[in-house]
Design a protein around this motif. Structure first.
Motif, short mmCIF file in Angstrom:
data_model
loop_
_atom_site.label_atom_id
_atom_site.label_comp_id
_atom_site.label_asym_id
_atom_site.label_seq_id
_atom_site.Cartn_x
_atom_site.Cartn_y
_atom_site.Cartn_z
N PHE A 44 0.77 -1.02 -0.02
CA PHE A 44 0.07 0.08 0.17
C PHE A 44 0.93 1.08 0.02
CE2 PHE A 44 -2.79 -3.05 2.26
CZ PHE A 44 -3.85 -3.11 1.21
N ARG A 45 0.20 2.21 -0.68
CA ARG A 45 0.80 3.72 -0.62
C ARG A 45 0.18 4.56 0.48
NH1 ARG A 45 0.27 8.11 -4.10
NH2 ARG A 45 -0.88 7.19 -5.35
N LEU A 46 1.03 5.07 1.43
CA LEU A 46 0.49 5.91 2.59
C LEU A 46 0.30 7.13 1.93
CD1 LEU A 46 0.28 5.52 5.66
CD2 LEU A 46 2.51 6.91 5.71
N VAL A 47 -1.04 7.73 2.62
CA VAL A 47 -1.57 9.01 2.32
C VAL A 47 -0.79 10.06 3.40
CG1 VAL A 47 -3.38 10.61 2.39
CG2 VAL A 47 -3.76 8.39 1.66
N GLU A 48 0.13 10.92 3.00
CA GLU A 48 1.08 11.62 3.77
C GLU A 48 1.16 12.89 3.26
OE1 GLU A 48 5.17 10.75 3.81
OE2 GLU A 48 4.65 8.65 2.79
N ALA A 49 1.38 13.91 4.25
CA ALA A 49 1.86 15.23 3.93
C ALA A 49 2.96 15.70 4.80
CB ALA A 49 0.80 15.86 3.61
N VAL A 80 -4.36 4.56 3.85
CA VAL A 80 -3.55 4.09 2.64
C VAL A 80 -4.52 4.68 1.59
CG1 VAL A 80 -2.38 2.48 3.86
CG2 VAL A 80 -4.50 1.99 2.78
N TRP A 81 -3.86 4.81 0.33
CA TRP A 81 -4.72 5.00 -0.82
C TRP A 81 -5.52 4.01 -1.34
CZ3 TRP A 81 -5.44 9.64 -2.29
CH2 TRP A 81 -4.32 10.72 -2.09
N ASN A 82 -6.82 4.19 -1.75
CA ASN A 82 -7.72 3.41 -2.09
C ASN A 82 -8.46 3.93 -3.28
OD1 ASN A 82 -9.59 1.07 -2.52
ND2 ASN A 82 -11.01 2.10 -1.15
N PRO A 83 -7.74 4.31 -4.43
CA PRO A 83 -8.40 5.17 -5.38
C PRO A 83 -9.69 4.91 -5.73
CG PRO A 83 -6.18 4.60 -6.22
CD PRO A 83 -6.46 3.79 -4.93
N CYS A 87 -8.53 4.51 2.40
CA CYS A 87 -8.98 3.51 3.82
C CYS A 87 -8.00 3.72 4.59
CB CYS A 87 -9.03 2.17 3.13
SG CYS A 87 -9.99 1.65 1.95
N ALA A 88 -8.91 3.21 6.09
CA ALA A 88 -7.90 3.27 7.27
C ALA A 88 -7.20 2.03 7.39
CB ALA A 88 -8.54 3.71 8.52
N TRP A 89 -6.00 1.81 8.06
CA TRP A 89 -5.40 0.52 8.29
C TRP A 89 -5.38 0.42 9.76
CZ3 TRP A 89 -4.28 -3.78 5.57
CH2 TRP A 89 -3.48 -4.78 6.32
#
Length: 312
Positions: A44-49, A80-83, A87-89
């Protein structure tokens, strides 16, 4: 320790979707991306900034469920990305119900789709009031009331401590965290009975990739409840865990990685410490869910040990 007696079967979970009612505290934290990445499968690719993601925890008391009455603490490592969305992990799930634990994590050759694939563990939840003043109780269906305490306290500094301890067997418990809940919400005292608007939401989540369920799964929770903002709870870790003031482990002389692990790269101890770090990270928002009705849909298999299930 407040653990529900083990049951011999999970017959209550026989037919999805599964319904839960109760109340909860959903608290979002700013979690360092490096901490979250170690708890999330590399598929998974993490959603981050700016080096951070949104994690936190979900502390719930269910007064009705397929497993009966029980408490639950879900540590959310990050998003995490769910195009086209995300979604939460869940990095760790602690429940004081053997049946709920079994259903949450177990995989079976024929009926693995009836299990959620969560990293569930049995835990004890003990609760006490840190009393500063005289207090009166109301009959609201609030989260604090549902876990055994009223919310109409005279002194806003009064707090409720929820101590959570993992139970490895009948004789071994390990402190995990203490969550100190405020008794006063952000609303003024005159509005203390206001429970917030009725909200409906769908919370998609990934699960699996555990010792008990190697599949990567996806499921959703359909939630209807009243929501209001409250003062964030304060979380403290076990006194035996070496943590700095920011909640990051002081493990300079330890390796976070376990070579040759089939189901993950972290050792159990490292994963536990990272989960505690998530809890000790900076809170940004706390929401109290009252009159909670949650419908959990059966999971679907996203992949079986796939290496590229999410595209950049």
């Amino acid at each position: 320790m407040g653990v529900v007696e083990a049951t011999k079967s999970s017959s209550g979970y026989a037919k999805p979707p599964w319904m839960f009612t109760g109340s909860a505290l959903y608290q979002l934290h700013l979690v360092k991306a490096e901490t979250a990445r170690a708890l999330i499968p590399k598929e998974f690719r993490l959603v981050e900034a700016f080096g951070y993601t949104l994690g936190g925890f979900f502390l719930a008391h269910y007064d009705d469920s397929p497993a009966g009455i029980f408490d639950e603490l879900v540590v959310i490592a990050g998003i995490v990305w769910n195009p086209p969305t995300s979604c939460a992990w869940a990095a760790r799930v602690l429940v004081n119900s053997h049946e709920a634990c079994f259903h949450g994590r177990k995989s079976h050759f024929y009926v693995y789709l009836q299990y959620i694939g969560l990293p569930s563990q049995v835990a004890g939840f003990s609760k006490r009031t840190i009393a500063i003043s005289e207090r009166s109780r109301n009959k609201e269906n609030s989260f604090l009331h549902k876990i055994g305490f009223g919310t109409a306290f005279h002194n806003p500094k009064d707090r409720i401590d929820v101590q959570v301890a993992e139970i490895k067997d009948s004789s071994t418990t390990t402190d995990f965290c203490c969550i100190s809940l405020p008794t006063a919400v952000l609303n003024s005292r005159s509005d203390s009975t206001w429970m917030g608007p009725i909200v409906k939401m769908s919370l998609p989540s990934y699960s699996g990739h555990t010792e008990y369920n190697p599949h990567l799964l996806k499921y959703s929770c359909q939630i209807k409840c009243r929501v209001r903002a409250v003062t964030p709870a304060k979380v403290s870790g076990p006194t035996t865990t070496p943590l700095d003031k920011h909640g990051e482990e002081l493990l300079a002389h330890q390796s976070f990685y376990s070579v040759g692990s089939e189901f993950g790269e972290l050792t159990e101890n490292d994963a536990r410490n990272r989960s505690i770090s998530v809890l000790l990270s900076k809170p940004v928002l706390a929401l109290e869910f009252n009159f909670l009705k949650m419908q959990v849909e059966p999971p679907i298999v996203v992949a079986h040990c796939s290496k590229n299930i999410v595209e950049d």
